[in-house]
Design an enzyme around this catalytic site. Sequence first.
Site, PDB file in Angstrom:
ATOM      1  N   GLY A 140       0.828  -1.204   0.000  1.00 55.76           N
ATOM      2  CA  GLY A 140       0.000   0.000   0.000  1.00 55.76           C
ATOM      3  C   GLY A 140       0.857   1.246   0.000  1.00 55.76           C
ATOM      4  N   GLY A 141       0.565   2.137   0.928  1.00 52.50           N
ATOM      5  CA  GLY A 141       1.257   3.420   0.995  1.00 52.50           C
ATOM      6  C   GLY A 141       2.751   3.294   1.158  1.00 52.50           C
ATOM      7  N   GLY A 195      22.096   3.067 -34.082  1.00 48.01           N
ATOM      8  CA  GLY A 195      21.707   4.064 -33.088  1.00 48.01           C
ATOM      9  C   GLY A 195      22.339   3.782 -31.742  1.00 48.01           C
ATOM     10  CB  ALA A 196      23.113   0.632 -30.003  1.00 47.89           C
TER      11      ALA A 196
HETATM   12  C1  HXC Z   1      -2.866  -1.144  11.948  1.00 40.77           C
HETATM   13  C2  HXC Z   1      -1.843  -3.162  11.664  1.00 40.77           C
HETATM   14  C3  HXC Z   1      -1.762  -2.930  10.265  1.00 40.77           C
HETATM   15  C4  HXC Z   1      -2.291  -1.712   9.767  1.00 40.77           C
HETATM   16  C5  HXC Z   1      -0.867  -4.838  10.662  1.00 40.77           C
HETATM   17  N1  HXC Z   1      -1.284  -4.349  11.855  1.00 40.77           N
HETATM   18  N2  HXC Z   1      -1.166  -3.988   9.677  1.00 40.77           N
HETATM   19  N3  HXC Z   1      -2.382  -2.270  12.486  1.00 40.77           N
HETATM   20  N4  HXC Z   1      -2.835  -0.852  10.645  1.00 40.77           N
HETATM   21  N5  HXC Z   1      -2.245  -1.432   8.470  1.00 40.77           N
HETATM   22  C6  HXC Z   1      -1.121  -4.976  13.166  1.00 40.77           C
HETATM   23  C7  HXC Z   1      -1.984  -6.214  13.310  1.00 40.77           C
HETATM   24  O1  HXC Z   1      -3.258  -5.821  13.786  1.00 40.77           O
HETATM   25  C8  HXC Z   1      -1.208  -6.992  14.341  1.00 40.77           C
HETATM   26  O2  HXC Z   1      -1.459  -6.443  15.626  1.00 40.77           O
HETATM   27  C9  HXC Z   1       0.209  -6.700  14.004  1.00 40.77           C
HETATM   28  O3  HXC Z   1       0.192  -5.476  13.248  1.00 40.77           O
HETATM   29  C10 HXC Z   1       0.864  -7.770  13.159  1.00 40.77           C
HETATM   30  O4  HXC Z   1       0.010  -8.057  12.067  1.00 40.77           O
HETATM   31  P1  HXC Z   1      -0.366  -9.554  11.635  1.00 40.77           P
HETATM   32  O5  HXC Z   1      -1.468  -9.430  10.640  1.00 40.77           O
HETATM   33  O6  HXC Z   1      -0.585 -10.386  12.827  1.00 40.77           O
HETATM   34  O7  HXC Z   1       1.004 -10.000  10.958  1.00 40.77           O
HETATM   35  P2  HXC Z   1       1.227 -10.945   9.709  1.00 40.77           P
HETATM   36  O8  HXC Z   1       0.352 -12.155   9.813  1.00 40.77           O
HETATM   37  O9  HXC Z   1       2.690 -11.137   9.610  1.00 40.77           O
HETATM   38  O10 HXC Z   1       0.697 -10.124   8.443  1.00 40.77           O
HETATM   39  C11 HXC Z   1       1.358  -8.927   8.026  1.00 40.77           C
HETATM   40  C12 HXC Z   1       0.484  -8.181   6.998  1.00 40.77           C
HETATM   41  C13 HXC Z   1      -0.925  -7.988   7.570  1.00 40.77           C
HETATM   42  C14 HXC Z   1       0.436  -8.986   5.702  1.00 40.77           C
HETATM   43  C15 HXC Z   1       1.186  -6.851   6.696  1.00 40.77           C
HETATM   44  O11 HXC Z   1      -0.839  -7.435   8.878  1.00 40.77           O
HETATM   45  C16 HXC Z   1      -1.764  -7.105   6.738  1.00 40.77           C
HETATM   46  O12 HXC Z   1      -2.287  -7.516   5.713  1.00 40.77           O
HETATM   47  N6  HXC Z   1      -1.995  -5.881   7.226  1.00 40.77           N
HETATM   48  C17 HXC Z   1      -2.828  -4.920   6.559  1.00 40.77           C
HETATM   49  C18 HXC Z   1      -2.201  -4.426   5.282  1.00 40.77           C
HETATM   50  C19 HXC Z   1      -3.002  -3.347   4.670  1.00 40.77           C
HETATM   51  O13 HXC Z   1      -4.041  -3.600   4.057  1.00 40.77           O
HETATM   52  N7  HXC Z   1      -2.610  -2.109   4.945  1.00 40.77           N
HETATM   53  C20 HXC Z   1      -3.297  -0.925   4.455  1.00 40.77           C
HETATM   54  C21 HXC Z   1      -2.829  -0.707   3.033  1.00 40.77           C
HETATM   55  S1  HXC Z   1      -3.676   0.615   2.338  1.00 40.77           S
HETATM   56  P3  HXC Z   1      -1.359  -7.323  16.965  1.00 40.77           P
HETATM   57  O14 HXC Z   1      -1.799  -6.379  18.031  1.00 40.77           O
HETATM   58  O15 HXC Z   1      -2.253  -8.485  16.756  1.00 40.77           O
HETATM   59  O16 HXC Z   1       0.085  -7.718  17.088  1.00 40.77           O
HETATM   60  C22 HXC Z   1      -2.561   1.816   2.346  1.00 40.77           C
HETATM   61  C23 HXC Z   1      -3.044   3.029   1.665  1.00 40.77           C
HETATM   62  C24 HXC Z   1      -2.077   4.147   1.781  1.00 40.77           C
HETATM   63  O17 HXC Z   1      -1.490   1.685   2.837  1.00 40.77           O
HETATM   64  C25 HXC Z   1      -1.972   4.845   0.474  1.00 40.77           C
HETATM   65  C26 HXC Z   1      -1.133   6.079   0.604  1.00 40.77           C
HETATM   66  C27 HXC Z   1      -0.723   6.549  -0.746  1.00 40.77           C
END
Ligand code: HXC
Length: 510
Positions: free
Chosen positions: A169-170, A404-405
Amino acid sequence: MKDIVEALEKKRAEARLGGGSRRIEAQHAKGKLTARERIQVLLDEGSFEEWDMFVEHRSSEFGMAENRIPGDGVVTGWGTINGRVVYVFSKDFTVFGGSLSRAHAEKIVKVQKAAARNGAPVIGLFDAGGARIQEGVDSLAGYADIFMENVLASGVVPQISVIMGPCAGGDVYSPAMTDFIFMVKDTSYMYVTGPDVVKTVTNEIVSHEDLGGAKVHASRSGVVDGAFENDIETLTQMRRLITFLPQSNREKPPQLATFDDPERAEPSLDTLVPANPNTPYDMLELIQKVADEGDFFEIGKDFGRNILTGFGRMEGSTVGFVANQPMSLAGVLDIDASRKAARFVRFCDCFNIPICTFVDVPGFMPGTRQEYGGLIKHGAKLLFAYAEATVPKVTVITRKAYGGAYDVMSSKHLRGDVNFAWPTAEIAVMGAKGAVEIIFRAEAGDPVKLAERTKEYEDRFANPYVAASRGYIDDVIMPHNTRKRIVRALRTLKGKNVRNPEKKHDNIPL
Ligand code: HXC
């Protein structure tokens, strides 16, 4: 007073624990170091000064008011690599998955601004789940602030991103705007949208690794510039990379002590080019035999392999090497090679690094795949990059420089400062066979005549002397003297001062 000091120590110790020992263990179990451990490996021992250790997020939605962790998922500050200052930020996956809140973004922006102001590189270590979902638009604003600083710092200080876990994502766009991205094999992945979203939108089923693993980005998409085995190797290589780079665009590249004789002859180069013009040879060997102590930090090793790019040194000072690689697709220029080399040339030009180009190129890659993919515009990137570059440019044609290269590869016509050719060079519009088939089409049915014409064309053009007679080549040199001649050329170019016309910025064919 003692109590106050102890209280500070306690606060620091708590902050250093990040998301707690359970999450640290989970991090280790995945084969990854923690954010702080990574900084310890990256920087000189004891040099790290942490900033904003006590910063917390300011969100209260979804129970976040009761859930604050000092540092808020990113460790920031500065330290040194071999005594030279670098600014760092290292995402802490143990704290909210390293996700980005507004406060977290502010910490990163602070080091980005300091780096640009003070003229030192920024290295970002990524291991995070993207936008802090509980923060909504504040998180998006934070990302944009970081992107803005990336753009303002581009060409001012080197910016390096290292992907050491999830990066989605971001999180992907800040690295994308930095100068170099590296990944750790097997434990990191990088994509705009993950496998779940991909499945929903396109019905494709794909794993994290196949969508955005190190292999995909280092060899297929070309998004990253290299991949290493594990955290330690990756960080050690980043230390090595930094030794080649100037601190900012205000400085010359660093000068390192070298024991390698600048006049060293390399007799084996006299037989590097095979007798048969269609037999490949390894251009990497030439770079390694020419550069100080054979030390070459390759950029984009597994992508666009028909061109080699990377840093070496001559007389202790950094040089960017660009070289067609006959071992891959005969060293042809295609979309990937052009993009890769153009970006590298532009980096060198931004940061006052002289460019040394080794040429053995049969031309641009023909075919619908290339044309439909925009070869014209991508090839033009490399042409543009070489033409606009004002750093010292030394070129050596080892064998083919066709069409050209020939023009593109740092020719005299694009302000190449010193252009050499080996006696084996063939500088022509195209290879003899192709040329004869076109200009003697009427004799196509007569193989004997055609062979005669081919020989005639080869005798006339398959050499460096026509170009040398026009002054397009400054000298035809003995291969074994290549190091010596490049060293001497670079010495004369130390005071080079060329400026392009005043303009807001150019309009490179993106
Ligand atoms: C808040 C988050 C988080 C997030 C993970 N966590 N991603 N908290 N915001 N985006 C937290 C989880 O709740 C968890 O908390 C801890 O981090 C570890 O995450 P897990 O899921 O247990 O770890 P894992 O199984 O290793 O998976 C990692 C992961 C997954 C693949 C990154 O966490 C995931 O899919 N997260 C969301 C990704 C996502 O969709 N992000 C937003 C993208 S949109 P605890 O308390 O349980 O330890 C974006 C838009 C921005 O970024 C655009 C700007 C231009």
